[in-house]
Design an enzyme around this catalytic site. Sequence first.
Site, PDB file in Angstrom:
ATOM      1  CE1 TYR A  53      -3.585  -2.979  -0.071  1.00  0.00           C
ATOM      2  CE2 TYR A  53      -3.476  -2.490   1.957  1.00  0.00           C
ATOM      3  CZ  TYR A  53      -3.953  -3.119   1.285  1.00  0.00           C
ATOM      4  OH  TYR A  53      -4.739  -4.282   0.930  1.00  0.00           O
ATOM      5  N   PRO A 206     -14.134  -9.288   4.679  1.00  0.00           N
ATOM      6  CG  PRO A 206     -16.647  -8.692   4.465  1.00  0.00           C
ATOM      7  CD  PRO A 206     -14.938  -9.344   5.292  1.00  0.00           C
ATOM      8  N   GLY A 211     -18.235  -1.684  -1.898  1.00  0.00           N
ATOM      9  CA  GLY A 211     -17.794  -1.755  -3.472  1.00  0.00           C
ATOM     10  C   GLY A 211     -18.975  -0.486  -4.182  1.00  0.00           C
TER      11      GLY A 211
END
Length: 290
Positions: A53, A206, A211
């Site tokens: 990242y 998740p 999303g």
Amino acid sequence: MQQRTIGTRSVSAVGLGGMPMSIEGRPDEARSIATIHAALDAGVTLIDTADAYHLHADDVGHNEELIARAIRSYGGDTSAVLVATKGGHLRPGDGTWTRNGRPEYLKEAAKASARRLGVDAIGLYQFHRPDPDVPYADSVGAIRDLLDEGVIEMAGISNANIAQIDEADEILGGRLVSVQNQFSPAFRSSLGELEHCAELGIAFLPWSPLGGIGRAGDMGRQHVAFREVADAHGVSPQQVALAWELALAPVVIPIPGASRPESIRDSVRAVELVLAADEVDALSGVSRAA
């Protein structure tokens, strides 16, 4: 804050994903630190990061170092915070993502991550993404060795299918504690892996759990369904998305990314939102009807 379990650790039911604070469009450091502090203030005790990242080839581990600085500068008790990082994905600095699952690389990457995080042992280390050029067993074998050597305290995998989950757990001698896959109202192809983790008692994290839920029109009928439930409860669609994921199985611990304090404050309120069974069923059935 509601708690859930990863291996031997109890963590907040909603975590914080650090990626937006270090890749394209990243905010200045002051806002990122404020975001992490807001998460800690709200009771978040799981923060997810990765050595990949970052933006440029010369700032590998940017997010790990950022999180470490934020934790050190926080005024409260951080002893319960679990920082989970990952290795095996790389960003050469040209905007692309590459992979390196070679055992020798993973072992050195984990030790470098520990140095950046300022810890003797990484709380949770995850193999970031399978490398098609390296046998999966070899890559996971390196994670096992790191576990045995005490470089890491717990082991996880990411972006894995059911067969890889079972293979990893076998190689790790039953010590696989987490699987991190993409899953959201708009991206449900990992539902089988989620259900498999629930059967095995392995935490399912998740990534990108929202999303695009907040952008009208992105999801068609799916967006409408989540918006209707949100309006009925007087909350944001993002809270409904996270509450729905939490309701799917007790092993689910979403890690929404954030780069603003108000975003993570909104996300953590999902733990207080109790959806009725018919609401969960309706939201779960949207993908089958779409």
